[in-house]
Design an enzyme around this catalytic site. Structure first.
Site, PDB file in Angstrom:
ATOM      1  CE  LYS A  91      -3.859  -2.364   2.206  1.00 40.38           C
ATOM      2  NZ  LYS A  91      -4.590  -2.687   3.427  1.00 40.38           N
TER       3      LYS A  91
ATOM      4  CD  GLN B 276      -3.445  -4.160   6.654  1.00 41.06           C
ATOM      5  OE1 GLN B 276      -3.358  -3.189   5.926  1.00 41.06           O
ATOM      6  NE2 GLN B 276      -4.074  -5.270   6.296  1.00 41.06           N
TER       7      GLN B 276
ATOM      8  CG  ASP C  79      -9.896   0.366   5.101  1.00 43.23           C
ATOM      9  OD1 ASP C  79      -9.710   0.040   3.908  1.00 43.23           O
ATOM     10  OD2 ASP C  79      -9.113   0.081   6.006  1.00 43.23           O
TER      11      ASP C  79
END
Ligand code: NAP
Length: 282
Positions: A52, A96, A119
């Site tokens: 990422k 994460q 997200d």
């Protein structure tokens, strides 16, 4: 049968986003910024986070990486997220998952303000998705919709079956397909007659987490089959939830693993970040 090339599609999208990120920088005088928080030593998470960060840099998005030790106390993790929430150079915050067990993930994710929730996990965004009112959508299901769109696969009026009902894939996936006017069935571990239901699908999405779980006899002739799974086969090799060989005898479109949905997830993370940055200009 067409093999959907997620890798190439994601590369095209990343190039498009680099142009938008540069335009944002020119207008605002600063780069779009994504903070990535990794707590603990999970090896898969470390790979995902590295990928990422690299994708951000290549697209002209500034990444702020925060690697915290496994035994980080809840209050320290919370303090970091609150500081990132208040930092104007950061437009998106990604924590994460999975987090170490002693941490309260719910409280930490709730500390991410909706406007920086790249997200799409916030209650606000999930509510908007459920009401078909826009908002930021979870990257993996959003990536699936983008693949369908770019391959000109029509969704309206189709029978869609989503196998899996997780908050990060199955549920938002079903909601997106419903919002795109498909007739949607969600299957899970308690579903009876799974094979028969799957065989009715014009669009079949597998998000189960079990290697080669969807076999050729579960696929209707001409179906579009999307494999979200990232599993390991009996030899430890990366594979999906769909038996590729078996499904390819019946499907009209099929995503491979690797090179299907996976690269799209990162591309959609970049897209959500650029869009969060662009919103600060309006
Ligand atoms: P998850 O949270 O473990 O959810 C799995 C879902 O599958 C659950 O809803 C479960 O049902 C259902 N399920 C399990 N066994 C089943 C069975 N025998 N029949 C029907 N349904 C069954 O997994 P996830 O986070 O959604 O991830 C799913 C897969 O996608 C994994 O392989 C993961 O690695 C992959 N993934 C890939 C990406 C990407 O970027 N490509 C991103 C995220 C996840 P219950 O709810 O009843 O337990």
């Amino acid at each position: 049968m067409t093999v959907i090339d997620g890798k190439a599609t994601a590369a095209t999208i990343r190039a498009e986003l680099a142009v938008r990120a540069a335009a944002f920088e020119e207008k605002s005088g600063k780069k779009a910024g994504l903070a990535v928080v990794l707590i603990g030593n999970d090896p898969a998470s470390q790979i995902y986070v590295r990928n990422k960060i690299r994708a951000c840099e290549e697209a002209g998005i500034r990444s702020f990486a925060h690697f915290l030790p496994e035994n980080t106390p809840q209050k320290d993790a919370l303090a970091l997220i609150k500081a990132l929430a208040a930092d104007e150079s950061i437009h998106g915050i990604l924590v994460q998952l999975p987090l170490p067990r002693h941490l309260d993930a719910k409280e930490l994710l709730a500390a991410i303000p909706a406007e920086k929730d790249v997200d799409g996990f916030s209650a606000e965004d999930i509510g908007k998705l459920a009401k078909n009112e826009g908002g930021t959508v979870a990257c993996t299901p959003l990536g699936v919709m983008e693949l369908l769109r770019r391959y000109r696969i029509s969704v309206a009026g189709k029978r869609a079956v989503v196998v899996g009902r997780s908050n990060i894939v199955g549920r938002p996936m079903a909601m997106l397909l419903l919002n795109a006017d498909a007739t949607v069935t969600i299957c899970h571990s308690k579903t009876s007659d799974l094979k028969e239901i799957c065989r009715e699908a014009d669009i079949l999405v597998a998000a189960v987490g079990k290697p080669k779980f969807i076999t050729g006899d579960m696929v209707k002739e001409g179906a579009v089959v999307i494999d979200v799974g990232m599993d390991r086969d009996e030899n430890g090799k990366l594979c999906g939830d769909v038996d590729f060989e078996g499904a390819s005898a019946h499907a009209s479109f099929l995503t491979p693993v690797p090179g299907g949905v996976g690269p799209m997830t990162i591309a959609m993370l970049l897209q959500n970040t650029v869009e969060a940055a662009e919103r600060t200009l309006s």
